[in-house]
Motif scaffolding. Structure first.
Motif, mmCIF file in Angstrom:
data_model
loop_
_atom_site.group_PDB
_atom_site.id
_atom_site.type_symbol
_atom_site.label_atom_id
_atom_site.label_comp_id
_atom_site.label_asym_id
_atom_site.label_seq_id
_atom_site.Cartn_x
_atom_site.Cartn_y
_atom_site.Cartn_z
ATOM 1 N N THR A 237 0.688 -1.224 0.099
ATOM 2 C CA THR A 237 0.012 0.006 -0.051
ATOM 3 C C THR A 237 1.026 1.163 0.016
ATOM 4 O O THR A 237 0.653 2.113 -0.682
ATOM 5 C CB THR A 237 -1.082 0.098 1.124
ATOM 6 N N GLY A 238 1.982 1.168 0.819
ATOM 7 C CA GLY A 238 2.772 2.393 0.927
ATOM 8 C C GLY A 238 3.470 2.716 -0.617
ATOM 9 O O GLY A 238 3.436 3.948 -0.937
ATOM 10 N N GLY A 240 2.042 1.849 -3.436
ATOM 11 C CA GLY A 240 0.936 2.220 -4.301
ATOM 12 C C GLY A 240 0.488 3.639 -3.962
ATOM 13 O O GLY A 240 0.309 4.355 -4.945
ATOM 14 N N GLN A 241 0.625 4.205 -2.625
ATOM 15 C CA GLN A 241 0.507 5.550 -2.469
ATOM 16 C C GLN A 241 1.394 6.517 -3.145
ATOM 17 O O GLN A 241 1.178 7.562 -3.756
ATOM 18 C CB GLN A 241 0.234 5.730 -0.851
ATOM 19 N N HIS A 242 2.582 6.078 -2.995
ATOM 20 C CA HIS A 242 3.483 6.817 -3.649
ATOM 21 C C HIS A 242 3.381 6.725 -5.226
ATOM 22 O O HIS A 242 3.528 8.043 -5.803
ATOM 23 C CB HIS A 242 4.913 6.171 -3.374
ATOM 24 N N MET A 244 0.728 6.794 -6.866
ATOM 25 C CA MET A 244 -0.386 7.791 -6.968
ATOM 26 C C MET A 244 -0.114 9.155 -7.053
ATOM 27 O O MET A 244 -0.482 9.885 -7.928
ATOM 28 C CB MET A 244 -1.511 7.367 -5.931
ATOM 29 N N ARG A 245 0.757 9.517 -5.886
ATOM 30 C CA ARG A 245 1.179 10.863 -6.013
ATOM 31 C C ARG A 245 2.161 11.272 -7.071
ATOM 32 O O ARG A 245 1.863 12.390 -7.767
ATOM 33 C CB ARG A 245 2.123 11.071 -4.313
ATOM 34 N N LEU A 258 -3.154 -3.885 -3.885
ATOM 35 C CA LEU A 258 -2.351 -3.525 -2.865
ATOM 36 C C LEU A 258 -2.450 -4.666 -1.567
ATOM 37 O O LEU A 258 -2.816 -5.556 -1.967
ATOM 38 C CB LEU A 258 -2.601 -1.954 -2.156
ATOM 39 N N GLN A 415 -8.153 -0.584 7.542
ATOM 40 C CA GLN A 415 -7.870 0.154 6.444
ATOM 41 C C GLN A 415 -7.755 -0.381 5.073
ATOM 42 O O GLN A 415 -8.020 0.112 3.874
ATOM 43 C CB GLN A 415 -6.438 0.877 6.589
ATOM 44 N N MET A 461 -7.905 1.124 1.365
ATOM 45 C CA MET A 461 -6.608 1.034 0.855
ATOM 46 C C MET A 461 -6.097 -0.052 0.374
ATOM 47 O O MET A 461 -4.755 -0.633 0.287
ATOM 48 C CB MET A 461 -5.995 1.431 2.035
#
Ligand code: NAD
Length: 487
Positions: A237-238, A240-242, A244-245, A258, A415, A461
């Motif tokens: 997930t970490g 994945g968030q990166h 997305m940014r 994720l 989450q 998430m």
């Protein structure tokens, strides 16, 4: 067991239809987690290599040999690729075992057939991917076309290296895209092996490029490359968030598969024997390195002690050992780093007040390798970190519940929302709970099935988008609407 040397695995980047060295000849050690020893070195792709691969993919996307290829011919190529994988099942399964530490029998019976099935399923799609005519106001003929997006960057994890690669490649190619694929640094071999098949079955050069390397180097270069139109990612997930940014800069399309912390639920009216058979497999199969692992076992109070005892026995019965031994059920974890992390989580659980009732420590398999005992933690409450965070190892947290309301409050208090499983003999309750669970996949009196026809992905998430099925190919297309005046 096939000796590793006999497998003659390619270890260089596959770009524009050829195996090539990474820039400056950069390489990294590829470790066999069952022994801790190096299997040899693999090309370490750099930003320059990613750039070359993206340019090759762009040129292929725009070349008439790919863009004008009939849909039926794309189908044939995908079927031929499936044939090649099927004919090389033993070799690929052995490579997967050396690279991941997973039992050879599982690689052969699960990873390989799933890869073949996925390719065959999507091989059926190119001739069925249709647009629509749209009933608009006015004298117009308005219709839609589904077009490929362009160059797709695909980044996959280490738990099912070949299957994850194929799950990404098959729909992207079926829809007519071209690809730069980056396998996980822990497990590059089976993805790189595909290069030979791609060339042999006749995919034009540049349609698929495979760049092994580090996430922070090759992966980072891929997600930031302006020539990439979409990133399809499976991993933590970490990351994945990166992604997305980073994608915001060029508004790249993204799809993300994720992490998870999936609830596996046993109601007091369940067939406990059948449920318990599934509970063990749901968490210990593939060493627990499964995104949909049923890692939180919720048991309705009247059955709690019985279920805990059964889980403890199931964990103790599983043979941890040499991944090539026939009776091995649990192999090695993927890396020393991950193995230490799993052990830290178990210790954390104990410090949070959980009780180890099975396992709880590394397993000794000839004094080497990264093996861990199937572990059951009792006395867990859903707010503990071991119940909230993804461990991604063979660690089951067992949690009691009072009634439906209490179960739903706890199971949905996460989450994540990738999968869930529930066991009851009450049909109405089964569907009521299935509706109320916030998860992309819910299993009723079953757990863990996957099929290329069945959409797969996460709520919350656990991800963005759905792989498999029609949704899985739709997300590799853009829709174009065409208005034609009828005057
Ligand atoms: P990870 O996110 O670190 O790595 C996954 C991939 O991303 C690797 O190829 C890695 O090289 C690459 N990567 C890492 N950092 C990157 C960056 N900054 N830019 C671009 N690429 C980068 O994940 P991991 O810890 O190695 O893998 C395990 C995770 O994967 C677990 O959390 C698990 O739940 C998840 N997973 C999810 C699914 C799913 O379908 N939902 C399937 C398998 C695994």
């Amino acid at each position: 067991m096939i000796p590793f040397e006999k497998l003659t695995a390619p270890t260089r980047l596959y770009i524009n239809g050829e195996y090539q060295d990474a820039e400056g000849g950069a390489r990294f050690d590829n470790i066999n987690p069952a022994t801790g020893e190096s299997l040899g070195q693999v090309a370490k792709g750099t930003a320059t290599d990613i750039d070359r691969a993206v340019k090759a993919a762009r040129a292929a996307f725009e070349s008439s040999t790919w863009a004008n290829l009939a849909a039926a011919d794309r189908e044939r190529l995908l079927h031929r690729l499936a044939d090649m994988i099927e004919h090389n099942t033993d070799t690929l399964a052995a490579l997967e075992t050396y690279d991941t530490g997973k039992p050879f029998g599982d690689a052969r019976k699960i990873d390989l057939p799933l890869s073949v099935q996925t390719l065959r399923y999507y091989a059926g799609w190119p001739t069925k991917l249709r647009g629509e005519t749209v009933p608009v106001r006015g004298p117009f003929l308005t219709y839609t076309i589904r077009e490929p997006i362009g160059v797709i960057g695909q980044i996959v994890p280490w738990n099912f290296p070949l299957f994850m690669a194929v799950m990404k490649l098959a729909p992207a190619l079926a829809a007519g895209n071209t690809v730069v694929l980056k396998p996980a640094e822990q497990t590059p071999l089976t993805a790189l092996y595909l290069g030979q098949f791609l060339a042999e079955v006749g995919f034009p050069p540049g349609v698929v490029n495979i760049v092994s390397g580090m996430g922070t180097e090759a992966g980072e270069a891929l997600i930031n490359h302006p020539g990439v139109d979409k990133i399809a990612f499976t991993g933590s997930t970490g990351t994945g968030q990166h992604i997305m940014r980073q994608a915001a800069g060029t508004l790249k399309r993204i799809s993300l598969e994720l992490g998870g912390k999936s609830p596996h639920i046993i109601f007091a009216d369940a067939d406990l024997k059948a449920a318990m058979r599934a509970v063990g497999a749901a968490i210990f199969y593939n060493q627990g390195e499964v995104c949909i692992a049923g890692s939180r076992l919720f048991v309705e109070k009247p059955l709690y002690e019985q279920a805990l005892e059964a889980a403890t026995q199931a964990a103790a019965r599983l043979k941890v050992g040499d991944p090539f031994a026939e009776d091995t059920r649990v192999g090695a974890l993927v890396s020393e780093q991950h193995w230490k992390r799993v052990d830290e989580y178990v210790k954390l659980g104990v410090s949070e007040g959980a009780r180890v009732v099975a396992g709880g420590a590394p397993a000794d398999v000839g004094g080497r390798g990264y093996f861990y005992q199937p572990t059951v933690l009792a006395g867990v409450t859903n707010n503990m970190r071991v119940a909230q965070e993804e461990i991604f190892g063979p660690v089951l947290a067992v949690i009691p519940f009072e009634d439906e309301a209490d179960l739903l409050a706890q199971a949905n208090d996460s989450q994540y929302g990738l999968a869930a499983g529930l066991w009851t003999q009450n049909l109405g309750k089964a569907h009521r709970i299935a509706r109320a669970l916030k998860a992309g996949t819910v299993y009723i009196n079953a757990y863990g099935m996957m099929d290329p026809a069945a959409p797969f992905g996460g709520y919350k998430m656990s991800g963005l988008g759905r792989e498999n099925g029609e949704e899985g190919i739709a997300m590799y297309t853009e829709i174009k609407t065409v208005w034609t005046s009828l005057k």
